[in-house]
Design a protein around this motif. Structure first.
Motif, PDB file in Angstrom:
ATOM      1  N   GLU A 166     -15.977 -34.758 -58.097  1.00  0.00           N
ATOM      2  CA  GLU A 166     -16.325 -34.028 -56.874  1.00  0.00           C
ATOM      3  C   GLU A 166     -15.417 -32.813 -56.682  1.00  0.00           C
ATOM      4  N   LEU A 167     -14.122 -32.973 -56.956  1.00  0.00           N
ATOM      5  CA  LEU A 167     -13.191 -31.864 -56.786  1.00  0.00           C
ATOM      6  C   LEU A 167     -13.455 -30.742 -57.786  1.00  0.00           C
ATOM      7  N   LEU A 168     -13.833 -31.093 -59.006  1.00  0.00           N
ATOM      8  CA  LEU A 168     -14.058 -30.082 -60.029  1.00  0.00           C
ATOM      9  C   LEU A 168     -15.390 -29.364 -59.853  1.00  0.00           C
ATOM     10  N   SER A 169     -16.418 -30.078 -59.440  1.00  0.00           N
ATOM     11  CA  SER A 169     -17.761 -29.492 -59.366  1.00  0.00           C
ATOM     12  C   SER A 169     -17.971 -28.614 -58.136  1.00  0.00           C
ATOM     13  N   SER A 170     -17.184 -28.803 -57.102  1.00  0.00           N
ATOM     14  CA  SER A 170     -17.382 -28.018 -55.875  1.00  0.00           C
ATOM     15  C   SER A 170     -16.961 -26.564 -56.082  1.00  0.00           C
ATOM     16  N   PRO A 171     -17.672 -25.609 -55.467  1.00  0.00           N
ATOM     17  CA  PRO A 171     -17.276 -24.187 -55.564  1.00  0.00           C
ATOM     18  C   PRO A 171     -15.904 -23.969 -54.935  1.00  0.00           C
ATOM     19  N   VAL A 172     -15.279 -22.870 -55.313  1.00  0.00           N
ATOM     20  CA  VAL A 172     -13.940 -22.583 -54.826  1.00  0.00           C
ATOM     21  C   VAL A 172     -13.883 -21.124 -54.376  1.00  0.00           C
ATOM     22  N   THR A 173     -13.079 -20.873 -53.368  1.00  0.00           N
ATOM     23  CA  THR A 173     -12.888 -19.517 -52.869  1.00  0.00           C
ATOM     24  C   THR A 173     -11.671 -18.891 -53.535  1.00  0.00           C
ATOM     25  N   ALA A 174     -11.883 -17.757 -54.193  1.00  0.00           N
ATOM     26  CA  ALA A 174     -10.801 -17.060 -54.876  1.00  0.00           C
ATOM     27  C   ALA A 174      -9.863 -16.429 -53.857  1.00  0.00           C
ATOM     28  N   PRO A 175      -8.642 -16.054 -54.246  1.00  0.00           N
ATOM     29  CA  PRO A 175      -7.702 -15.420 -53.301  1.00  0.00           C
ATOM     30  C   PRO A 175      -8.239 -14.151 -52.659  1.00  0.00           C
ATOM     31  N   ASP A 176      -9.146 -13.438 -53.360  1.00  0.00           N
ATOM     32  CA  ASP A 176      -9.694 -12.214 -52.776  1.00  0.00           C
ATOM     33  C   ASP A 176     -10.914 -12.471 -51.900  1.00  0.00           C
ATOM     34  N   SER A 178     -13.819 -14.022 -52.834  1.00  0.00           N
ATOM     35  CA  SER A 178     -15.080 -14.212 -53.553  1.00  0.00           C
ATOM     36  C   SER A 178     -15.287 -15.686 -53.882  1.00  0.00           C
ATOM     37  N   GLN A 179     -16.566 -16.078 -54.000  1.00  0.00           N
ATOM     38  CA  GLN A 179     -16.927 -17.458 -54.304  1.00  0.00           C
ATOM     39  C   GLN A 179     -17.077 -17.638 -55.811  1.00  0.00           C
ATOM     40  N   LEU A 180     -16.415 -18.671 -56.341  1.00  0.00           N
ATOM     41  CA  LEU A 180     -16.471 -18.968 -57.773  1.00  0.00           C
ATOM     42  C   LEU A 180     -17.119 -20.331 -57.977  1.00  0.00           C
ATOM     43  N   PRO A 181     -17.916 -20.484 -59.044  1.00  0.00           N
ATOM     44  CA  PRO A 181     -18.552 -21.784 -59.295  1.00  0.00           C
ATOM     45  C   PRO A 181     -17.544 -22.812 -59.773  1.00  0.00           C
TER      46      PRO A 181
END
Length: 701
Positions: A166-176, A178-181
């Protein structure tokens, strides 16, 4: 001797003796904090800490200033390599490119060891898994690496791996912003596989739309994975094509500072595993790229790092992290390898990664590393072309005899030549080059961030959820390398086509060398030479066949096989007694055994024509299943009978898909009645055994 000449010589000798010490005194006078620096070495276990702090606090020298200076200096700035500071992430990669990020996320199991009370420790452990661990994994994900390597990751149970997925598959917000897969694929491996209760291990994650895992081998303190690039073709965006193949090793070496030999052995084992995954072809610039990433628990100047960069380990009394060990010549010889790995931060460490880990009470250091290597040719070397040259007789060159040199001078000369050769090999260009590296500090003037790191990690309030900081690199094809290789190959081909081969018949050595060209030797005809070559090839094939058959037998025996018969005619086995359809001197399968409640027949073969050979084997035993089912012994035992399983490898160790399916089916048969009987376990067991078979072929080629 004249007294004046004697005084002159004594003065010169005295100057030579005092000069080194005078330069040392001068260097100490330039650094009045030398005593404090020595204390910091003992405290932090890192001899570069104070130097790095001074470099971070000093102004940056620009390229223009360096070029305008009259003094020739060696700068570490490379115009072709860009630096991503911690507030940036890697750009999405294109076809033929790949990026890597590695980070130790600090397992909650280890983070809670400082608490003595058991109940308090368990309460802290549960809280740490919910609050801190997701932030650490998010920090590793937010840099957008194609391949994410993590150490000290908890897994091994359904609950922990479900949380990890679950932690790996969820999208993440980059420091700038932007949304990363996220990462939809991952593999976890226990750090100590022999301990069933161990839940701490290594993890590697990737995105299935960009890469697919081809082969994997998990071992103690590491895992080696082979990946293949996937990309959309130009004709259709929906159609996918396969690109270059590369291999990644994710390691976590022993942490005990005095265990120098343990780190050397683990790294040597990792290189052996990784070398088996080196592709034999070089169709894409990405082919053959080898990566070693992880927590080394030693710095980039350690003997473990030198094993990677020089291809060998020093022997004798070695010192690492203020600890000593003794490595014998035999142990050092066994660690030798053919690769010259490079540190991705070489030349940029002070400005990009002066620190990667900072522990409370022990101070900062550099223990996380990312090394890469890529040989210019395939792993399987072609036989050398014989040179038809008349030998030259020994002629006196006027140089003194070797015995006239002292032993120390000879050793120094030999060492200098070896070091020069290692430098040349390490500087050799590769098909892939480093485009961008990930920094751990926000530039050389980021003293505020360094003070936070130096005070000890983890520090969640300041944005450091782990005691380690992520590092990484983005690789792109090296265009200059392709041009050089093409030019060199053209020159070689032209030279070969335009240079005639001359054989001097007046010398006996030339006659011996002419055998390579298909000539005769001592009146032996070409037909006799061909028969001898065929006989030698037959012996080689037989040797590989027996090695593979022995591995199959051992594998099935460990999985519970009984009543094993090898290379025995069918009419002699106990299972065919009373069957009239079998004649004497009839067929003799390589292996017959009882596996759980099944009677298994296995044929092993090495062939350059896998498809036709497999059909020939199956047709040879097409009636065997019916014959065995009618045998009285088989009926009395209630055994199931399957068609013959064909374990087939080609000349280069390749395993066809049909053979992989047969091995997976054998793994499933051995799991009958076991709770672990599922598709994933059988597939993993089959993959590991295929790796073992390929390793056997590689060692015998």
């Amino acid at each position: 001797m004249d007294p004046r000449q004697r005084r002159r010589r004594l003065g010169l000798l005295w100057a030579l003796l005092v000069l080194p010490f005078a330069s040392s005194f001068h260097s100490f006078s330039l650094h009045p904090t030398g005593t404090n620096k020595l204390c910091n070495q003992r405290k932090f276990g890192n001899s570069d800490t104070e130097r790095r702090r001074r470099l971070l606090a000093s102004p940056v020298t620009t390229t223009e200033e360096t070029e305008s200076s009259d003094i020739t200096t060696t700068t570490t700035t490379d115009a072709t390599t860009k630096i991503n500071y911690p507030d940036k992430h890697f750009r999405p990669t294109n076809h033929g490119e790949v990026s890597f990020v590695t980070m130790n996320v600090l397992a909650p199991t280890y983070n809670s060891l400082a608490i003595d009370n058991w109940d308090e420790r368990m309460e802290f452990l549960k809280k740490d898994r919910v609050e801190r661990l997701p932030l650490a994994i998010q920090m590793a994900k937010q840099h957008n690496g194609d391949i994410l390597c993590m150490q000290e990751v908890e897994g091994g149970t359904d609950e922990l791996e479900a949380q990890l997925k679950e932690l790996l598959s969820s999208p993440v917000t980059a420091p700038d912003g932007s949304q990363l897969p996220g990462y939809d694929k991952f593999l976890w491996s226990s750090l100590l596989p022999n301990r069933a209760e161990n839940v701490v291990g290594n993890c590697i994650a990737w995105r299935s739309d960009r890469h697919k895992m081809v082969t994997v081998e998990c071992f103690k303190r590491g895992m080696a994975c082979q990946f293949q690039e996937i990309f959309s073709s130009d004709d259709s965006e929906e159609e996918e094509e396969e690109g270059g193949t590369f291999a990644v090793a994710n390691v976590h070496l022993p942490a005990k500072p005095s265990n120098i030999m343990g780190r050397l052995s683990s790294m040597s084992n990792t290189i052996r595993k990784l070398s088996k995954l080196d592709t034999k072809t070089r169709r894409s610039p990405l082919d053959g790229l080898l990566i070693v990433a992880g927590d080394f628990n030693c710095d980039h100047n350690s003997v473990t790092a030198k094993l990677l960069t020089t291809g060998s380990s020093p022997y004798g009394n070695l010192k690492d992290r203020n600890y000593k060990t003794n490595v014998s010549k035999v142990a050092a010889f066994k660690m030798k390898h053919d690769y010259r790995f490079k540190d991705v931060y070489d030349g940029h460490r002070d400005e990009a990664a002066p620190v990667t880990v900072s522990l409370h009470g022990r101070g900062p250091g550099c223990m996380d590393h990312l090394f890469y290597a890529q040989n210019t040719s395939s792993r399987k070397k072609d036989p050398p072309t014989p040179s038809i040259i008349k030998p030259v007789k020994a002629v006196s060159t006027g140089k003194p005899d070797r015995s006239s040199f002292g032993k120390r001078k000879i050793r120094r000369q030999r060492l200098a030549k070896m070091q020069a050769r290692q430098i040349l090999q390490s500087k050799a260009p590769t098909a892939m080059r480093i485009d961008t590296i990930l920094a751990t500090v926000s530039g050389p003037e980021d003293t505020e961030r360094m003070e936070i790191i130096n005070s000890g990690l983890p520090n969640i309030d300041e944005g450091f959820p782990s005691d380690h900081i992520p590092i990484g690199a983005l690789f792109v094809p090296n265009g200059n390398f392709a041009e050089k290789v093409l030019t060199k190959s053209d020159k070689d081909s032209n030279a070969k086509s335009s240079t005639p081969v001359q054989v001097d018949d007046s010398d006996s050595e030339s006659h011996e060398s002419s055998d390579f060209l298909g000539g005769t030797k001592g009146g032996v005809s070409n037909s006799v030479l061909k028969r001898r070559e065929a006989g030698a090839a037959s012996v080689s094939v037989k040797r590989r066949h027996n090695a593979i058959l022995g591995a199959v037998t051992d594998w099935l025996t460990k999985r519970g096989a009984q009543e094993i018969h090898r290379d025995q005619p069918l009419y002699k086995t106990k299972f065919t007694q009373g069957v009239k359809k079998l004649k004497k001197k009839s067929r003799a399968p390589d292996l017959i055994c009882v596996l759980q409640d099944s009677l298994v027949v296995v044929e092993v073969t090495i062939s350059g024509k896998p498809y036709s050979t497999r059909l020939s084997k199956l047709s040879k035993y097409d009636d065997l299943q019916g014959i065995l089912r009618s045998a009285p012994e088989v009926k009395a035992a209630g055994l199931k009978v399957y068609p013959p399983f064909v374990i087939l490898l080609d000349d280069e160790g390749g395993i066809p898909e049909e053979t992989r399916q047969d091995i997976e089916e054998l793994a499933k048969l051995s799991m009958v009645g076991d709770s672990s009987d599922d598709e994933g376990a059988a597939e993993m067991e089959a993959q590991q055994f295929c790796n073992q078979l390929q390793g056997i072929i590689d060692t015998l080629v």
